[in-house]
Design a protein around this motif. Structure first.
Motif, short mmCIF file in Angstrom:
data_model
loop_
_atom_site.label_atom_id
_atom_site.label_comp_id
_atom_site.label_asym_id
_atom_site.label_seq_id
_atom_site.Cartn_x
_atom_site.Cartn_y
_atom_site.Cartn_z
N SER A 43 36.27 46.00 43.02
CA SER A 43 36.88 46.99 43.78
C SER A 43 36.51 48.50 43.21
O SER A 43 36.32 48.91 42.27
CB SER A 43 38.26 46.75 43.42
OG SER A 43 39.38 47.74 43.97
N LEU A 44 36.94 49.29 44.21
CA LEU A 44 36.59 50.66 44.02
C LEU A 44 38.04 51.41 43.73
O LEU A 44 38.06 52.46 43.30
CB LEU A 44 36.21 51.51 45.36
CG LEU A 44 34.70 51.04 46.09
CD1 LEU A 44 34.49 51.70 47.01
CD2 LEU A 44 33.97 51.27 44.65
N PHE A 45 39.10 50.53 43.92
CA PHE A 45 40.56 51.18 43.43
C PHE A 45 41.22 50.19 42.31
O PHE A 45 40.96 49.11 42.22
CB PHE A 45 41.48 50.69 44.85
CG PHE A 45 40.59 51.47 46.08
CD1 PHE A 45 40.63 52.83 46.49
CD2 PHE A 45 40.13 50.74 46.83
CE1 PHE A 45 40.20 53.48 47.21
CE2 PHE A 45 39.58 51.31 48.18
CZ PHE A 45 39.51 52.60 48.17
N LYS A 46 42.02 50.98 41.58
CA LYS A 46 42.71 50.56 40.34
C LYS A 46 43.79 49.55 40.85
O LYS A 46 44.10 48.23 40.13
CB LYS A 46 43.45 51.59 39.72
CG LYS A 46 42.41 52.34 39.07
CD LYS A 46 43.02 53.29 38.19
CE LYS A 46 42.23 54.14 37.55
NZ LYS A 46 42.68 55.28 36.73
N ASP A 47 44.33 49.48 42.06
CA ASP A 47 45.39 48.33 42.43
C ASP A 47 44.98 47.14 42.87
O ASP A 47 45.65 46.28 43.51
CB ASP A 47 46.47 49.27 43.45
CG ASP A 47 45.69 49.67 44.57
OD1 ASP A 47 44.47 49.66 44.62
OD2 ASP A 47 46.58 49.49 45.29
N VAL A 48 43.46 47.14 43.10
CA VAL A 48 42.90 45.94 43.53
C VAL A 48 42.09 45.34 42.55
O VAL A 48 41.20 45.92 42.04
CB VAL A 48 42.11 46.02 44.94
CG1 VAL A 48 41.39 44.85 45.30
CG2 VAL A 48 42.84 46.78 45.91
N GLU A 49 42.23 43.99 42.21
CA GLU A 49 41.70 43.32 41.09
C GLU A 49 40.36 42.66 41.44
O GLU A 49 39.84 42.40 42.52
CB GLU A 49 42.48 42.03 40.61
CG GLU A 49 43.75 42.39 40.06
CD GLU A 49 44.54 41.32 39.61
OE1 GLU A 49 44.15 40.12 39.97
OE2 GLU A 49 45.24 41.21 38.76
N ASP A 50 39.05 42.94 40.34
CA ASP A 50 37.93 42.43 40.73
C ASP A 50 38.03 40.85 40.51
O ASP A 50 38.89 40.44 39.80
CB ASP A 50 37.00 42.85 39.53
CG ASP A 50 36.86 44.38 39.62
OD1 ASP A 50 37.15 44.97 40.54
OD2 ASP A 50 36.59 44.92 38.40
N HIS A 51 37.26 40.01 41.47
CA HIS A 51 37.22 38.77 41.07
C HIS A 51 36.06 38.14 41.62
O HIS A 51 35.12 38.80 42.22
CB HIS A 51 38.55 38.19 42.27
CG HIS A 51 38.36 38.26 43.56
ND1 HIS A 51 38.80 39.31 44.14
CD2 HIS A 51 37.31 37.62 44.56
CE1 HIS A 51 38.48 39.38 45.36
NE2 HIS A 51 37.47 38.16 45.84
N VAL A 52 36.00 36.79 41.29
CA VAL A 52 34.61 36.04 41.45
C VAL A 52 35.13 34.58 41.74
O VAL A 52 36.14 34.20 41.46
CB VAL A 52 33.71 35.74 40.48
CG1 VAL A 52 34.27 35.12 39.16
CG2 VAL A 52 32.41 35.23 40.73
N ARG A 53 34.50 34.04 42.91
CA ARG A 53 34.78 32.58 43.26
C ARG A 53 33.47 31.88 43.35
O ARG A 53 32.72 32.18 43.63
CB ARG A 53 35.32 32.67 44.69
CG ARG A 53 36.68 33.40 44.90
CD ARG A 53 37.28 33.68 46.23
NE ARG A 53 38.34 34.29 46.12
CZ ARG A 53 38.84 35.03 47.05
NH1 ARG A 53 37.75 35.54 47.76
NH2 ARG A 53 39.73 35.86 47.23
N LEU A 54 33.77 30.65 43.01
CA LEU A 54 32.61 29.33 42.83
C LEU A 54 33.36 28.59 43.61
O LEU A 54 34.11 27.76 43.34
CB LEU A 54 32.10 29.20 41.83
CG LEU A 54 31.07 28.26 41.60
CD1 LEU A 54 29.75 28.73 42.41
CD2 LEU A 54 30.64 28.02 40.17
#
Length: 102
Positions: free
Chosen positions: A15-26
């Protein structure tokens, strides 16, 4: 697509924004008899309180008569661990969808 009946998917989001979390999916999907698909997977959010979720489900996709019409039904269950007593025993969710293509 692996062996023409198995899909392996990896998805990530920075994410480029602080209010959106980074995530990964498999996830992995195995198609059986061109009608039934079995699915399992996991997702992970990267934040101060990182949480991991596990997914399992199946889908049915069948043609309707001659032509391009199709009817699909999907079911999935998502498990996630909850700490504390704020949520009680609400550590999972179920999803069901039906769709038609004409």
């Amino acid at each position: 697509r692996f062996l023409n009946t198995v899909n392996l998917v990896l998805d990530g989001h920075k994410s480029l924004f602080k209010d959106v979390e980074d995530h990964v999916r498999l996830g992995i999907e195995k198609r059986i008899m061109e009608v039934l698909a079995l699915r399992v997977g996991m997702s992970q959010n990267f934040s101060m309180e990182s949480n991991r979720r596990y997914h399992a489900g199946f889908g049915i996709d069948t043609p309707l008569g001659k032509g391009r019409q199709r009817l699909s039904a999907d079911y999935s269950y998502e498990y996630f661990h909850t700490d504390g007593e704020a949520y009680g025993d609400l550590s999972g969710s179920q999803r069901f969808a039906v769709s038609a293509k004409f």
